[in-house]
Design an enzyme around this catalytic site. Structure first.
Site, PDB file in Angstrom:
ATOM      1  CD  GLU A  30      -1.342   1.730  -4.363  1.00  0.00           C
ATOM      2  OE1 GLU A  30      -1.097   1.995  -3.052  1.00  0.00           O
ATOM      3  OE2 GLU A  30      -2.537   1.403  -4.767  1.00  0.00           O
TER       4      GLU A  30
ATOM      5  CB  VAL B 222      -4.445  -2.533   2.164  1.00  0.00           C
ATOM      6  CG1 VAL B 222      -3.075  -2.963   1.576  1.00  0.00           C
ATOM      7  CG2 VAL B 222      -4.860  -3.177   3.289  1.00  0.00           C
ATOM      8  N   GLY B 223      -5.297   0.550   4.084  1.00  0.00           N
ATOM      9  CA  GLY B 223      -6.550   1.255   4.458  1.00  0.00           C
ATOM     10  C   GLY B 223      -7.098   0.844   5.874  1.00  0.00           C
ATOM     11  NE  ARG B 224      -7.272   3.431  10.879  1.00  0.00           N
ATOM     12  CZ  ARG B 224      -6.639   2.823  12.011  1.00  0.00           C
ATOM     13  NH1 ARG B 224      -5.625   2.284  11.857  1.00  0.00           N
ATOM     14  NH2 ARG B 224      -7.164   3.198  13.412  1.00  0.00           N
TER      15      ARG B 224
ATOM     16  N   GLY C 203      -0.112   4.254   0.325  1.00  0.00           N
ATOM     17  CA  GLY C 203      -1.036   5.343   0.755  1.00  0.00           C
ATOM     18  C   GLY C 203      -0.321   6.152   1.833  1.00  0.00           C
TER      19      GLY C 203
ATOM     20  CG  HIS D 264      11.625  38.491   2.417  1.00  0.00           C
ATOM     21  ND1 HIS D 264      11.873  37.590   1.469  1.00  0.00           N
ATOM     22  CD2 HIS D 264      13.034  39.071   2.499  1.00  0.00           C
ATOM     23  CE1 HIS D 264      13.106  37.453   1.117  1.00  0.00           C
ATOM     24  NE2 HIS D 264      13.955  38.378   1.838  1.00  0.00           N
TER      25      HIS D 264
ATOM     26  N   GLY E 144       0.878  -1.192  -0.074  1.00  0.00           N
ATOM     27  CA  GLY E 144      -0.036   0.016  -0.054  1.00  0.00           C
ATOM     28  C   GLY E 144       0.677   1.154  -0.199  1.00  0.00           C
TER      29      GLY E 144
HETATM   30  P1  FAD Z   1     -10.063   6.740  16.711  1.00  0.00           P
HETATM   31  O1  FAD Z   1      -8.926   7.549  17.143  1.00  0.00           O
HETATM   32  O2  FAD Z   1     -10.069   5.619  16.338  1.00  0.00           O
HETATM   33  O3  FAD Z   1     -10.600   6.466  18.597  1.00  0.00           O
HETATM   34  C1  FAD Z   1     -11.670   5.615  18.642  1.00  0.00           C
HETATM   35  C2  FAD Z   1     -11.620   5.068  20.208  1.00  0.00           C
HETATM   36  O4  FAD Z   1     -13.023   4.408  20.584  1.00  0.00           O
HETATM   37  C3  FAD Z   1     -10.484   4.201  20.297  1.00  0.00           C
HETATM   38  O5  FAD Z   1      -9.904   4.337  21.391  1.00  0.00           O
HETATM   39  C4  FAD Z   1     -11.382   2.679  20.210  1.00  0.00           C
HETATM   40  O6  FAD Z   1     -10.612   1.730  21.255  1.00  0.00           O
HETATM   41  C5  FAD Z   1     -12.626   3.434  21.150  1.00  0.00           C
HETATM   42  N1  FAD Z   1     -13.737   2.341  20.654  1.00  0.00           N
HETATM   43  C6  FAD Z   1     -14.149   1.710  19.609  1.00  0.00           C
HETATM   44  N2  FAD Z   1     -15.425   1.225  19.985  1.00  0.00           N
HETATM   45  C7  FAD Z   1     -15.592   1.150  21.309  1.00  0.00           C
HETATM   46  C8  FAD Z   1     -16.633   0.601  22.057  1.00  0.00           C
HETATM   47  N3  FAD Z   1     -17.644  -0.177  21.704  1.00  0.00           N
HETATM   48  N4  FAD Z   1     -16.527   1.084  23.589  1.00  0.00           N
HETATM   49  C9  FAD Z   1     -15.680   1.739  24.000  1.00  0.00           C
HETATM   50  N5  FAD Z   1     -14.550   2.334  23.506  1.00  0.00           N
HETATM   51  C10 FAD Z   1     -14.708   1.913  22.013  1.00  0.00           C
HETATM   52  N6  FAD Z   1      -5.042  11.426  11.002  1.00  0.00           N
HETATM   53  C11 FAD Z   1      -4.614  12.668  10.781  1.00  0.00           C
HETATM   54  O7  FAD Z   1      -5.480  13.752  10.799  1.00  0.00           O
HETATM   55  N7  FAD Z   1      -3.243  12.979  10.845  1.00  0.00           N
HETATM   56  C12 FAD Z   1      -2.231  12.151  10.830  1.00  0.00           C
HETATM   57  O8  FAD Z   1      -0.966  12.523  10.839  1.00  0.00           O
HETATM   58  C13 FAD Z   1      -2.555  10.771  10.981  1.00  0.00           C
HETATM   59  N8  FAD Z   1      -1.690   9.954  11.093  1.00  0.00           N
HETATM   60  C14 FAD Z   1      -2.010   8.562  11.311  1.00  0.00           C
HETATM   61  C15 FAD Z   1      -0.920   7.771  11.485  1.00  0.00           C
HETATM   62  C16 FAD Z   1      -1.343   6.292  11.653  1.00  0.00           C
HETATM   63  C17 FAD Z   1      -0.345   5.237  11.759  1.00  0.00           C
HETATM   64  C18 FAD Z   1      -2.632   6.035  11.776  1.00  0.00           C
HETATM   65  C19 FAD Z   1      -3.199   4.478  12.045  1.00  0.00           C
HETATM   66  C20 FAD Z   1      -3.604   6.956  11.633  1.00  0.00           C
HETATM   67  C21 FAD Z   1      -3.537   8.212  11.413  1.00  0.00           C
HETATM   68  N9  FAD Z   1      -4.178   9.238  11.165  1.00  0.00           N
HETATM   69  C22 FAD Z   1      -3.902  10.578  11.230  1.00  0.00           C
HETATM   70  C23 FAD Z   1      -5.721   8.962  11.227  1.00  0.00           C
HETATM   71  C24 FAD Z   1      -6.186   9.344  12.523  1.00  0.00           C
HETATM   72  O9  FAD Z   1      -5.880   8.331  13.439  1.00  0.00           O
HETATM   73  C25 FAD Z   1      -7.765   9.074  12.824  1.00  0.00           C
HETATM   74  O10 FAD Z   1      -8.528   9.578  11.743  1.00  0.00           O
HETATM   75  C26 FAD Z   1      -8.332   9.257  14.177  1.00  0.00           C
HETATM   76  O11 FAD Z   1      -7.690   8.805  15.145  1.00  0.00           O
HETATM   77  C27 FAD Z   1      -9.965   9.056  14.230  1.00  0.00           C
HETATM   78  O12 FAD Z   1     -10.502   9.574  15.207  1.00  0.00           O
HETATM   79  P2  FAD Z   1     -11.639   8.836  16.018  1.00  0.00           P
HETATM   80  O13 FAD Z   1     -11.693   9.670  17.199  1.00  0.00           O
HETATM   81  O14 FAD Z   1     -12.571   8.700  14.868  1.00  0.00           O
HETATM   82  O15 FAD Z   1     -11.214   7.316  16.160  1.00  0.00           O
HETATM   83  P1  NAD Z   2      -4.767   4.703   2.356  1.00  0.00           P
HETATM   84  O1  NAD Z   2      -6.252   4.492   1.771  1.00  0.00           O
HETATM   85  O2  NAD Z   2      -4.156   5.923   2.484  1.00  0.00           O
HETATM   86  O3  NAD Z   2      -3.840   3.743   1.269  1.00  0.00           O
HETATM   87  C1  NAD Z   2      -4.096   2.301   1.170  1.00  0.00           C
HETATM   88  C2  NAD Z   2      -3.219   1.926  -0.173  1.00  0.00           C
HETATM   89  O4  NAD Z   2      -3.402   0.662  -0.161  1.00  0.00           O
HETATM   90  C3  NAD Z   2      -3.973   2.726  -1.311  1.00  0.00           C
HETATM   91  O5  NAD Z   2      -3.126   3.124  -2.285  1.00  0.00           O
HETATM   92  C4  NAD Z   2      -4.642   1.491  -2.038  1.00  0.00           C
HETATM   93  O6  NAD Z   2      -4.506   1.584  -3.396  1.00  0.00           O
HETATM   94  C5  NAD Z   2      -3.570   0.304  -1.409  1.00  0.00           C
HETATM   95  N1  NAD Z   2      -3.997  -0.996  -1.533  1.00  0.00           N
HETATM   96  C6  NAD Z   2      -5.048  -1.481  -1.141  1.00  0.00           C
HETATM   97  N2  NAD Z   2      -5.279  -2.858  -1.163  1.00  0.00           N
HETATM   98  C7  NAD Z   2      -4.070  -3.381  -1.571  1.00  0.00           C
HETATM   99  C8  NAD Z   2      -3.381  -4.533  -1.842  1.00  0.00           C
HETATM  100  N3  NAD Z   2      -4.099  -5.542  -1.884  1.00  0.00           N
HETATM  101  N4  NAD Z   2      -2.513  -4.639  -2.443  1.00  0.00           N
HETATM  102  C9  NAD Z   2      -1.736  -3.240  -2.746  1.00  0.00           C
HETATM  103  N5  NAD Z   2      -2.168  -2.205  -2.344  1.00  0.00           N
HETATM  104  C10 NAD Z   2      -3.212  -1.973  -2.133  1.00  0.00           C
HETATM  105  O7  NAD Z   2      -4.846   3.854   3.663  1.00  0.00           O
HETATM  106  P2  NAD Z   2      -3.955   3.862   4.803  1.00  0.00           P
HETATM  107  O8  NAD Z   2      -2.384   4.330   4.212  1.00  0.00           O
HETATM  108  O9  NAD Z   2      -3.866   2.359   5.216  1.00  0.00           O
HETATM  109  O10 NAD Z   2      -4.346   4.931   5.731  1.00  0.00           O
HETATM  110  C11 NAD Z   2      -5.714   4.687   6.392  1.00  0.00           C
HETATM  111  C12 NAD Z   2      -6.253   6.077   6.774  1.00  0.00           C
HETATM  112  O11 NAD Z   2      -5.505   6.436   7.636  1.00  0.00           O
HETATM  113  C13 NAD Z   2      -6.087   6.789   5.579  1.00  0.00           C
HETATM  114  O12 NAD Z   2      -7.700   7.104   5.410  1.00  0.00           O
HETATM  115  C14 NAD Z   2      -5.686   8.239   6.250  1.00  0.00           C
HETATM  116  O13 NAD Z   2      -6.449   9.099   5.798  1.00  0.00           O
HETATM  117  C15 NAD Z   2      -5.304   8.063   7.810  1.00  0.00           C
HETATM  118  N6  NAD Z   2      -3.937   8.458   7.864  1.00  0.00           N
HETATM  119  C16 NAD Z   2      -3.673   9.571   7.733  1.00  0.00           C
HETATM  120  C17 NAD Z   2      -2.548  10.303   7.660  1.00  0.00           C
HETATM  121  C18 NAD Z   2      -2.158  11.518   7.899  1.00  0.00           C
HETATM  122  O14 NAD Z   2      -3.111  12.423   7.610  1.00  0.00           O
HETATM  123  N7  NAD Z   2      -0.999  12.240   7.555  1.00  0.00           N
HETATM  124  C19 NAD Z   2      -1.340   9.235   8.199  1.00  0.00           C
HETATM  125  C20 NAD Z   2      -1.807   8.077   8.194  1.00  0.00           C
HETATM  126  C21 NAD Z   2      -3.008   7.571   8.056  1.00  0.00           C
END
Ligand code: FAD
Ligand code: NAD
Length: 478
Positions: free
Chosen positions: A211, A277-279, A190, A451, A188
């Site tokens: 990818e 590959v996504g969430r 992404g 600047h 992925g």
């Molecule tokens: P979450 O942050 O997922 O929080 C949900 C919470 O609810 C969790 O603690 C979960 O355990 C809890 N929960 C779920 N179900 C239940 C239940 N039934 N009862 C009690 N608790 C529950 N986004 C950005 O904008 N900038 C970034 O730089 C960025 N970097 C990222 C890097 C990585 C590696 C990853 C994985 C994600 C990144 N993201 C980034 C995405 C960002 O983390 C999410 O978009 C954001 O955390 C979503 O917020 P949320 O509150 O919807 O859910």
């Molecule tokens: P993503 O959707 O950004 O990228 C996933 C990539 O995997 C895509 O390019 C897709 O085409 C590819 N892919 C899917 N299935 C595949 C397969 N079978 N083989 C090869 N490639 C495949 O998802 P992510 O990177 O997992 O991130 C998940 C979410 O977390 C995103 O929606 C992103 O917005 C959020 N996130 C945000 C940040 C940030 O804001 N800086 C950082 C990390 C994560």
């Protein structure tokens, strides 16, 4: 303690905790339930973002960038460092300290603002009742006037590459390697693949990103995406587009990844493999059959523009609903819902959500891409400015990339801003402000920028929309 609340929030990520804090600030008796357990085995607040997402990934991105600077770049500006080496366990431990500080901070904010916190799993029952099962199995039922669902998301698995502890990992595992893998595969290209691929590439791993799509970063402006791919490839990240992974077998020699591409069936052997590959929305155990809510075929909860579900008094915010899975988008939704419950009428502007990929240089944008405008038949003018012509970027020895401004051909209203470059994440914030106020490119061009700053590249790109950039060759333009 009474189990009756004005508002019960399920999930304490950036969407849920912001909603809970704002509700309490507005005088609503508020509870927030979260089931996450941190690395220390204790309940933790802050969700994915603080524990396993935005913050820990940026801690490692910033640390690994400092290493690259020390190793490869400081000598160019006259600073000799001698041998520079990496202490991965220390880097990871520092990342954990940052996480602990911030998650503890949310607990402090809950206490300070009067949010009642429950550690356990929340389930929506009928009639806005919420069951809480704590980590010891104890159960109680809360009653609320309003319920906000903010359960967030979890990584998607793919059958050809099942996770194997410490070897084939998702993003959470990729934040915990205890040494630099010699060869790292990433499935992925992404946001996560590029950010975490960059971290380990900078620290010395040989990184190959597989990818599935033929296009690189299709959601970004394609000119910016093309330049970004070239730069990342130049840093040593081998990005292979149009590859379909068919299997990943853990052997003594490493993980044997099989994939198909235009040349046929191939294999790649790596020491570690990240699946990125996504969430998907995390709704396991969230909804009782009597709750009246069901998820759609992709697992999302359906909401309207105000994040109201079809059940009166029940809202859903953050990654579990439509729109980009971004922390700031979830936070704004959480705050909007809290304020609407309190009787105000705010809205989230979904047209101006900034996106940032924290590679170096960073990739950031807001609004429409050039390819989107073309496919929608919108006439536009474009202005761009390269950081290679920015005095501040030259002074900082950080000149890759450009700023690109797209404006409506008739009204000059800014429709999109795309940045590849140092501090693109900060520069794009200025574009968001401009777009929120419906600025024209001319408005931005008339504003004075300090600047020398990197932001001057935005100013010049805005001037460039009408051919007025000062530090460019535009002799024939009026
Ligand atoms: P979450 O942050 O997922 O929080 C949900 C919470 O609810 C969790 O603690 C979960 O355990 C809890 N929960 C779920 N179900 C239940 C239940 N039934 N009862 C009690 N608790 C529950 N986004 C950005 O904008 N900038 C970034 O730089 C960025 N970097 C990222 C890097 C990585 C590696 C990853 C994985 C994600 C990144 N993201 C980034 C995405 C960002 O983390 C999410 O978009 C954001 O955390 C979503 O917020 P949320 O509150 O919807 O859910
Ligand atoms: P993503 O959707 O950004 O990228 C996933 C990539 O995997 C895509 O390019 C897709 O085409 C590819 N892919 C899917 N299935 C595949 C397969 N079978 N083989 C090869 N490639 C495949 O998802 P992510 O990177 O997992 O991130 C998940 C979410 O977390 C995103 O929606 C992103 O917005 C959020 N996130 C945000 C940040 C940030 O804001 N800086 C950082 C990390 C994560």
């Amino acid at each position: 303690m009474s189990n009756n609340f004005d508002v019960v929030v399920i999930g304490a990520g950036p969407a849920g905790y912001a909603a809970a804090i704002r509700c309490a600030q507005l005088g609503l008796n508020t509870a927030c339930i979260d089931k996450s357990i941190g690395k220390d085995g204790q309940p933790t607040l802050g969700g994915t973002c603080l524990n396993w997402g935005c913050i820990p990934s940026k801690a490692l991105l910033d640390a690994s960038h400092k290493y690259v600077e020390a190793k490869n770049e400081l000598a160019e500006v006259g600073i000799n460092t001698g041998d520079v080496s990496v202490d991965v366990p220390k880097m990871i431990a520092r990342k954990d300290e940052v996480v602990a500080g911030l998650t503890g901070g949310i607990a402090g904010l809950f206490t300070g603002n009067g949010v009642t916190s429950f550690a356990g799993t929340g389930k929506l029952l009928s009639n806005k009742q919420v069951e809480v099962v704590d980590h010891d199995g104890g159960t109680q039922v809360l009653a609320a006037e309003h319920v906000i669902l903010a359960p967030g998301s979890v990584p998607v698995d793919i059958p050809p590459a099942p996770l194997t502890e410490g070897v084939v990992v998702d993003s959470t595992g990729a934040l915990e390697f205890d040494s630099v893998p010699g060869r790292l595969g990433v499935i992925g290209a992404g946001v996560i693949g590029l950010e975490l691929g960059s971290v380990w590439n900078r620290l010395g791993a040989e990184v190959t990103v597989l990818e599935a799509l033929e296009d690189f970063l299709p959601m970004a402006d394609q000119r910016i995406a093309r330049d970004a791919k070239k730069i990342l490839s130049g840093q040593g990240v081998d990005i292979r587009l149009g590859t379909r992974v068919t299997g990943a077998e853990v052997t003594d020699a490493g993980v044997v990844v099989s994939f198909d591409d235009k040349d046929g069936s191939q294999t790649l052997i790596v020491d570690k493999l990240i699946v990125a590959v996504g969430r998907r929305p995390y709704t396991d155990e969230l909804l009782d059959p009597d709750s009246g809510l069901v998820v759609d075929d992709r697992g999302f909860l359906a909401v309207d523009d105000t994040c109201a579900t079809e059940q009166a008094g029940v809202y859903a915010v953050g990654d579990v609903v439509r729109g980009p899975m971004l922390a700031h988008k979830g936070t704004e939704e959480g705050v909007m819902v809290a304020e609407r419950i309190a009787g105000f009428k705010p809205q989230v502007n979904y047209e101006t959500i900034p996106s940032v990929i924290y590679t170096h240089p960073e990739i950031a944008w807001v609004g429409k891409t050039e390819q989107e405008l073309k496919s929608e038949g919108v006439e536009f003018n474009a202005g761009s400015f390269p950081f290679a012509a920015s005095g501040r970027a030259l002074a900082a020895n950080d000149t890759q990339g450009m700023v690109k401004v797209l404006a409506d051909a008739e009204t000059d209203r800014i429709l999109g801003v795309h940045v590849l470059g140092p501090q693109a994440s900060e520069i794009v914030a200025q574009a968001v402000i401009a777009m929120e106020f419906d600025a024209s490119a001319e408005d931005l061009g008339l504003i004075m920028f300090a600047h020398p700053t990197l932001s001057e590249a935005l100013h010049e790109a805005a001037l460039g929309v009408s051919g007025h950039a000062i530090h460019m060759m535009n002799r024939k333009r009026k």
